[in-house]
Write a protein that holds these residues in place. Structure first.
Motif, mmCIF file in Angstrom:
data_model
loop_
_atom_site.group_PDB
_atom_site.id
_atom_site.type_symbol
_atom_site.label_atom_id
_atom_site.label_comp_id
_atom_site.label_asym_id
_atom_site.label_seq_id
_atom_site.Cartn_x
_atom_site.Cartn_y
_atom_site.Cartn_z
ATOM 1 N N SER A 64 0.838 -1.203 0.000
ATOM 2 C CA SER A 64 0.000 0.000 0.000
ATOM 3 C C SER A 64 0.872 1.251 0.000
ATOM 4 O O SER A 64 1.850 1.335 0.736
ATOM 5 C CB SER A 64 -0.912 0.012 1.229
ATOM 6 N N GLU A 65 0.491 2.200 -0.818
ATOM 7 C CA GLU A 65 1.251 3.445 -0.903
ATOM 8 C C GLU A 65 0.899 4.359 0.273
ATOM 9 O O GLU A 65 -0.273 4.594 0.564
ATOM 10 C CB GLU A 65 0.940 4.151 -2.227
ATOM 11 N N LYS A 66 1.910 4.859 0.954
ATOM 12 C CA LYS A 66 1.702 5.713 2.127
ATOM 13 C C LYS A 66 1.323 7.133 1.706
ATOM 14 O O LYS A 66 1.648 7.594 0.608
ATOM 15 C CB LYS A 66 2.971 5.752 2.977
ATOM 16 N N SER A 68 1.685 11.121 1.625
ATOM 17 C CA SER A 68 2.877 11.965 1.559
ATOM 18 C C SER A 68 2.531 13.403 1.922
ATOM 19 O O SER A 68 1.363 13.739 2.153
ATOM 20 C CB SER A 68 3.472 11.913 0.145
ATOM 21 N N LYS A 179 -4.086 5.712 -1.925
ATOM 22 C CA LYS A 179 -3.142 5.455 -0.843
ATOM 23 C C LYS A 179 -3.709 4.404 0.129
ATOM 24 O O LYS A 179 -4.805 3.897 -0.070
ATOM 25 C CB LYS A 179 -2.841 6.776 -0.102
ATOM 26 N N SER A 180 -2.969 4.102 1.179
ATOM 27 C CA SER A 180 -3.330 3.049 2.131
ATOM 28 C C SER A 180 -4.706 3.303 2.761
ATOM 29 O O SER A 180 -4.923 4.332 3.414
ATOM 30 C CB SER A 180 -2.274 2.955 3.236
#
Length: 348
Positions: A64-66, A68, A179-180
């Motif tokens: 999962s992309e955090k 930013s 995102k997550s």
């Protein structure tokens, strides 16, 4: 139909049911818990519950992309709006009927769509405009205290304000939806809950008994936290459009529960509004299904085996979002949608 799709449909319907119980049970709890405190406990329950769930779902969180720094404005907007919305909703529920509040929740679709059009310049189909008109008409009918007096219900006004806040919040969340999911829901729950709790302290609301705090936290975990979690689970298999059609039953389940458990009476105004609201929801489902169809593609892969280069052509089908505007007709895939489609291809 595959077992994974059947399970996904069950997840989508459970997500709708979990959210639907929010209004009637909140109506009962508001006899023992102050409005702002109630809003705080609901979101804290969601944040705490999903935080605990994430500990046991480490594999699910991998890849999962955090969030930013670029996402910060949308995160702040999401949290602030999630502080305001449930406070308005709890205030509206305490001043009106649970059934009305449940159906008025559908106005969130109108708010989200109009804001997406006006602020984010997204296209809106003719069918969706028809649905918006029907839902708005039903909302006006539900907001009247009686056909004789035609006086406006202040409870309905607060509920409509809540849906407006969630309309803005939906558009903020949409910007970070790739995102997550765990991170988004936890941030929503903990920070929005703490913000509402701070407002409750400023208003000098009294703390309820522990048993009511426990029930409110569990309700928040189910109605806000677990509902979102199950929705995302269903979305991974069915896609966003199909999942939303199953989730559309939530307001009607909430209204049904209000009549069964709270013994709220039916009026002719309510019945007419229910029919108009149902018609608007059906139009939304039709619009969603028409826009969500299957295309067959052929892809040619060039690769090597033992140093020999050759080609394979593989045919497959997949679901994806489809959009039509006056200037162009095309297909749009977000990064998250592409990842889901590739995962589904490999799984198949």
């Amino acid at each position: 139909m595959s077992s994974s799709k059947i399970k996904a449909i069950i997840y989508a319907l459970l997500a709708a049911v979990f959210y639907a119980v929010n209004v009637p049970i909140s109506k009962l709890l508001l006899d023992h818990v102050d409005e702002t405190t109630m809003a705080a406990l609901l979101y804290l329950g969601a944040g705490i519950g999903i935080s605990i769930l994430s500990v046991f779902m480490k594999k699910d969180r991998k890849g999962s992309e955090k969030l930013s720094g670029n996402d910060l404005p949308y995160v702040i907007g999401m949290i602030v709006l999630d502080i305001a919305a449930p406070i308005f909703l709890m205030t509206g529920i305490s001043r009106g009927t649970s059934a009305n509040a449940s159906l008025l929740g559908n106005f969130e679709i109108v708010a989200t769509t109009v804001i997406a059009l006006m602020v984010f310049k997204e296209a809106v189909s003719k069918r969706l405009w028809l649905a918006i008109g029907l839902i708005t008409l039903a909302s006006v009918l539900l907001s009247l205290e009686g056909t004789e007096s035609f006086s406006f219900s202040y409870g309905s006004l607060f509920v409509l304000t809540a849906t407006l806040c969630w309309g803005f919040e939906n558009n903020c969340t949409r910007k970070i939806s790739s995102k997550s999911t765990y991170e988004i829901v936890i941030l929503k729950g903990i920070f929005s809950g703490m913000g509402a709790l701070a407002i409750a302290f400023i208003k000098q609301e009294s703390m309820p008994e522990w048993k009511y705090i426990a029930v409110a936290l569990i309700l928040g975990f189910a109605a806000y936290g677990l509902s979102i979690f199950l929705y995302v689970r269903a979305q991974n298999v069915l896609g966003a459009a199909k999942t939303s059609t199953y989730y559309a039953v939530a307001p009607f389940v909430g209204a049904f529960l209000s009549f069964v458990f709270l013994k709220e009476s039916l009026s002719w105004t309510y019945i007419i509004a229910l029919i108009v609201m149902l018609a608007g929801s059906v139009v939304i489902v039709i619009d969603t299904l028409i826009r969500h169809h299957i295309h067959e593609h052929q892809h040619t892969f060039v690769h090597t085996h033992d140093g020999s280069t050759h080609e394979h052509t593989i045919a497959h089908t997949h679901d994806h979002a489809h959009y039509i505007t006056e200037s162009k007709h095309g297909h749009h895939h977000t990064k998250l949608e592409l990842e889901r489609e590739l995962g589904a291809m490999h799984a198949g």
